[in-house]
Motif scaffolding. Structure first.
Motif, PDB file in Angstrom:
ATOM      1  N   SER A 123      -7.875 -19.283   8.477  1.00 14.31           N
ATOM      2  CA  SER A 123      -6.858 -19.247   9.534  1.00 14.31           C
ATOM      3  C   SER A 123      -5.918 -18.076   9.307  1.00 14.31           C
ATOM      4  O   SER A 123      -5.786 -17.575   8.201  1.00 14.31           O
ATOM      5  CB  SER A 123      -6.048 -20.545   9.528  1.00 14.31           C
ATOM      6  N   GLY A 124      -5.236 -17.682  10.367  1.00 14.85           N
ATOM      7  CA  GLY A 124      -4.288 -16.574  10.313  1.00 14.85           C
ATOM      8  C   GLY A 124      -4.624 -15.596  11.421  1.00 14.85           C
ATOM      9  O   GLY A 124      -5.178 -15.966  12.459  1.00 14.85           O
ATOM     10  N   ARG A 125      -4.330 -14.307  11.191  1.00 17.60           N
ATOM     11  CA  ARG A 125      -4.702 -13.269  12.163  1.00 17.60           C
ATOM     12  C   ARG A 125      -6.118 -12.818  11.789  1.00 17.60           C
ATOM     13  O   ARG A 125      -6.301 -11.846  11.052  1.00 17.60           O
ATOM     14  CB  ARG A 125      -3.712 -12.105  12.121  1.00 17.60           C
ATOM     15  N   VAL A 126      -7.111 -13.580  12.276  1.00 15.79           N
ATOM     16  CA  VAL A 126      -8.487 -13.353  11.851  1.00 15.79           C
ATOM     17  C   VAL A 126      -9.456 -13.137  13.026  1.00 15.79           C
ATOM     18  O   VAL A 126     -10.641 -12.961  12.813  1.00 15.79           O
ATOM     19  CB  VAL A 126      -8.994 -14.513  10.953  1.00 15.79           C
ATOM     20  N   GLN A 127      -8.948 -13.133  14.245  1.00 16.74           N
ATOM     21  CA  GLN A 127      -9.786 -12.820  15.406  1.00 16.74           C
ATOM     22  C   GLN A 127      -9.239 -11.576  16.090  1.00 16.74           C
ATOM     23  O   GLN A 127      -8.033 -11.384  16.173  1.00 16.74           O
ATOM     24  CB  GLN A 127      -9.832 -13.998  16.389  1.00 16.74           C
ATOM     25  N   GLY A 128     -10.145 -10.718  16.541  1.00 16.79           N
ATOM     26  CA  GLY A 128      -9.734  -9.491  17.228  1.00 16.79           C
ATOM     27  C   GLY A 128      -9.293  -8.390  16.288  1.00 16.79           C
ATOM     28  O   GLY A 128      -8.662  -7.427  16.715  1.00 16.79           O
TER      29      GLY A 128
ATOM     30  N   GLY B 212     -25.891 -16.375   4.983  1.00 13.59           N
ATOM     31  CA  GLY B 212     -25.096 -17.272   5.815  1.00 13.59           C
ATOM     32  C   GLY B 212     -24.719 -16.658   7.132  1.00 13.59           C
ATOM     33  O   GLY B 212     -25.417 -15.803   7.669  1.00 13.59           O
ATOM     34  N   TRP B 213     -23.570 -17.061   7.648  1.00 13.28           N
ATOM     35  CA  TRP B 213     -23.091 -16.570   8.932  1.00 13.28           C
ATOM     36  C   TRP B 213     -21.572 -16.681   9.030  1.00 13.28           C
ATOM     37  O   TRP B 213     -20.934 -17.353   8.244  1.00 13.28           O
ATOM     38  CB  TRP B 213     -23.760 -17.306  10.092  1.00 13.28           C
ATOM     39  N   VAL B 214     -21.029 -16.024  10.044  1.00 15.86           N
ATOM     40  CA  VAL B 214     -19.593 -16.065  10.340  1.00 15.86           C
ATOM     41  C   VAL B 214     -19.453 -16.209  11.855  1.00 15.86           C
ATOM     42  O   VAL B 214     -20.238 -15.651  12.606  1.00 15.86           O
ATOM     43  CB  VAL B 214     -18.873 -14.795   9.815  1.00 15.86           C
ATOM     44  N   LYS B 215     -18.468 -17.003  12.286  1.00 14.31           N
ATOM     45  CA  LYS B 215     -18.236 -17.138  13.731  1.00 14.31           C
ATOM     46  C   LYS B 215     -16.768 -17.421  14.010  1.00 14.31           C
ATOM     47  O   LYS B 215     -16.050 -17.974  13.179  1.00 14.31           O
ATOM     48  CB  LYS B 215     -19.110 -18.234  14.335  1.00 14.31           C
ATOM     49  N   ASN B 216     -16.340 -17.035  15.222  1.00 11.15           N
ATOM     50  CA  ASN B 216     -14.998 -17.360  15.689  1.00 11.15           C
ATOM     51  C   ASN B 216     -15.000 -18.788  16.213  1.00 11.15           C
ATOM     52  O   ASN B 216     -15.932 -19.191  16.910  1.00 11.15           O
ATOM     53  CB  ASN B 216     -14.568 -16.422  16.815  1.00 11.15           C
ATOM     54  N   ASN B 217     -13.967 -19.541  15.903  1.00 13.52           N
ATOM     55  CA  ASN B 217     -13.785 -20.878  16.457  1.00 13.52           C
ATOM     56  C   ASN B 217     -12.788 -20.809  17.610  1.00 13.52           C
ATOM     57  O   ASN B 217     -11.944 -19.909  17.657  1.00 13.52           O
ATOM     58  CB  ASN B 217     -13.280 -21.850  15.385  1.00 13.52           C
ATOM     59  N   LEU B 218     -12.868 -21.771  18.512  1.00 10.95           N
ATOM     60  CA  LEU B 218     -11.986 -21.790  19.686  1.00 10.95           C
ATOM     61  C   LEU B 218     -10.513 -21.927  19.309  1.00 10.95           C
ATOM     62  O   LEU B 218      -9.635 -21.494  20.049  1.00 10.95           O
ATOM     63  CB  LEU B 218     -12.389 -22.925  20.634  1.00 10.95           C
ATOM     64  N   ASP B 219     -10.215 -22.538  18.149  1.00  5.07           N
ATOM     65  CA  ASP B 219      -8.815 -22.732  17.740  1.00  5.07           C
ATOM     66  C   ASP B 219      -8.192 -21.486  17.110  1.00  5.07           C
ATOM     67  O   ASP B 219      -7.059 -21.517  16.639  1.00  5.07           O
ATOM     68  CB  ASP B 219      -8.692 -23.926  16.786  1.00  5.07           C
ATOM     69  N   GLY B 220      -8.922 -20.359  17.088  1.00  7.04           N
ATOM     70  CA  GLY B 220      -8.379 -19.121  16.535  1.00  7.04           C
ATOM     71  C   GLY B 220      -8.768 -18.888  15.088  1.00  7.04           C
ATOM     72  O   GLY B 220      -8.506 -17.820  14.541  1.00  7.04           O
ATOM     73  N   SER B 221      -9.410 -19.864  14.465  1.00  7.53           N
ATOM     74  CA  SER B 221      -9.850 -19.697  13.082  1.00  7.53           C
ATOM     75  C   SER B 221     -11.236 -19.046  13.065  1.00  7.53           C
ATOM     76  O   SER B 221     -11.879 -18.874  14.094  1.00  7.53           O
ATOM     77  CB  SER B 221      -9.904 -21.047  12.365  1.00  7.53           C
ATOM     78  N   VAL B 222     -11.682 -18.662  11.869  1.00  9.51           N
ATOM     79  CA  VAL B 222     -13.020 -18.125  11.669  1.00  9.51           C
ATOM     80  C   VAL B 222     -13.724 -19.050  10.683  1.00  9.51           C
ATOM     81  O   VAL B 222     -13.131 -19.470   9.692  1.00  9.51           O
ATOM     82  CB  VAL B 222     -12.967 -16.677  11.118  1.00  9.51           C
ATOM     83  N   GLU B 223     -14.983 -19.383  11.002  1.00 12.57           N
ATOM     84  CA  GLU B 223     -15.773 -20.259  10.141  1.00 12.57           C
ATOM     85  C   GLU B 223     -16.880 -19.440   9.482  1.00 12.57           C
ATOM     86  O   GLU B 223     -17.511 -18.604  10.127  1.00 12.57           O
ATOM     87  CB  GLU B 223     -16.379 -21.388  10.957  1.00 12.57           C
ATOM     88  N   ILE B 224     -17.084 -19.687   8.186  1.00  7.72           N
ATOM     89  CA  ILE B 224     -18.103 -18.963   7.422  1.00  7.72           C
ATOM     90  C   ILE B 224     -18.958 -19.975   6.677  1.00  7.72           C
ATOM     91  O   ILE B 224     -18.426 -20.897   6.054  1.00  7.72           O
ATOM     92  CB  ILE B 224     -17.444 -18.010   6.386  1.00  7.72           C
ATOM     93  N   LEU B 225     -20.268 -19.796   6.743  1.00 11.85           N
ATOM     94  CA  LEU B 225     -21.179 -20.545   5.879  1.00 11.85           C
ATOM     95  C   LEU B 225     -21.748 -19.518   4.914  1.00 11.85           C
ATOM     96  O   LEU B 225     -22.333 -18.515   5.355  1.00 11.85           O
ATOM     97  CB  LEU B 225     -22.298 -21.213   6.680  1.00 11.85           C
ATOM     98  N   ALA B 226     -21.529 -19.719   3.628  1.00  9.16           N
ATOM     99  CA  ALA B 226     -21.927 -18.723   2.636  1.00  9.16           C
ATOM    100  C   ALA B 226     -22.718 -19.361   1.503  1.00  9.16           C
ATOM    101  O   ALA B 226     -22.324 -20.391   0.971  1.00  9.16           O
ATOM    102  CB  ALA B 226     -20.683 -18.033   2.070  1.00  9.16           C
ATOM    103  N   ASN B 227     -23.832 -18.707   1.153  1.00 11.59           N
ATOM    104  CA  ASN B 227     -24.685 -19.177   0.074  1.00 11.59           C
ATOM    105  C   ASN B 227     -24.964 -18.019  -0.872  1.00 11.59           C
ATOM    106  O   ASN B 227     -25.300 -16.924  -0.438  1.00 11.59           O
ATOM    107  CB  ASN B 227     -26.003 -19.712   0.647  1.00 11.59           C
ATOM    108  N   GLY B 228     -24.815 -18.290  -2.169  1.00 11.04           N
ATOM    109  CA  GLY B 228     -25.108 -17.256  -3.155  1.00 11.04           C
ATOM    110  C   GLY B 228     -24.941 -17.805  -4.558  1.00 11.04           C
ATOM    111  O   GLY B 228     -24.573 -18.971  -4.734  1.00 11.04           O
ATOM    112  N   ASP B 229     -25.212 -16.950  -5.553  1.00 15.17           N
ATOM    113  CA  ASP B 229     -24.985 -17.381  -6.922  1.00 15.17           C
ATOM    114  C   ASP B 229     -23.478 -17.440  -7.175  1.00 15.17           C
ATOM    115  O   ASP B 229     -22.696 -16.816  -6.459  1.00 15.17           O
ATOM    116  CB  ASP B 229     -25.701 -16.464  -7.926  1.00 15.17           C
ATOM    117  N   GLU B 230     -23.091 -18.223  -8.158  1.00 14.86           N
ATOM    118  CA  GLU B 230     -21.667 -18.498  -8.410  1.00 14.86           C
ATOM    119  C   GLU B 230     -20.804 -17.237  -8.548  1.00 14.86           C
ATOM    120  O   GLU B 230     -19.768 -17.134  -7.884  1.00 14.86           O
ATOM    121  CB  GLU B 230     -21.535 -19.392  -9.654  1.00 14.86           C
ATOM    122  N   PRO B 231     -21.185 -16.234  -9.373  1.00 13.84           N
ATOM    123  CA  PRO B 231     -20.318 -15.042  -9.492  1.00 13.84           C
ATOM    124  C   PRO B 231     -20.150 -14.298  -8.160  1.00 13.84           C
ATOM    125  O   PRO B 231     -19.041 -13.888  -7.817  1.00 13.84           O
ATOM    126  CB  PRO B 231     -21.035 -14.160 -10.517  1.00 13.84           C
TER     127      PRO B 231
END
Length: 92
Positions: A11-16, A34-53
């Motif tokens: 959340s924050g100033r994360v769209q536009g 993974g992927w990243v997308k804008n949500n209607l509430d102004g937030s950005v959602e990220i699904l991220a997969n990788g090794d721990e570091p």
């Protein structure tokens, strides 16, 4: 090496402000799937997969905003079992 998948709501100033584009570049550099997308509430959602570091480096950069024009005010991270597949892209 074992991988982990997290769902991140930013959340924050994360769209536009180029946030998704910069997140894709960051993910590709760190070999995060993974992927990243804008949500209607102004937030950005990220699904991220990788090794721990790599995942920790990715999360740290997202918290600071991967673009200089963004301003992150809140980050919610939840571990998930969703398989994002390979590559990192924007979802619409």
């Amino acid at each position: 090496m074992a991988t982990k998948t997290v769902n991140i709501i930013v959340s924050g100033r994360v769209q536009g402000v180029g946030f998704r584009y910069a997140t894709i570049k960051l993910a590709n550099r760190l070999k995060i799937n993974g992927w990243v997308k804008n949500n209607l509430d102004g937030s950005v959602e990220i699904l991220a997969n990788g090794d721990e570091p790599s995942l920790q480096s990715f999360i740290s950069a997202v918290k600071k905003s991967p673009t200089p024009y963004g301003k992150v005010t809140n980050v919610d991270i939840t571990e998930t079992s969703i398989n994002p597949g390979f590559g990192f892209d924007a979802k619409y």
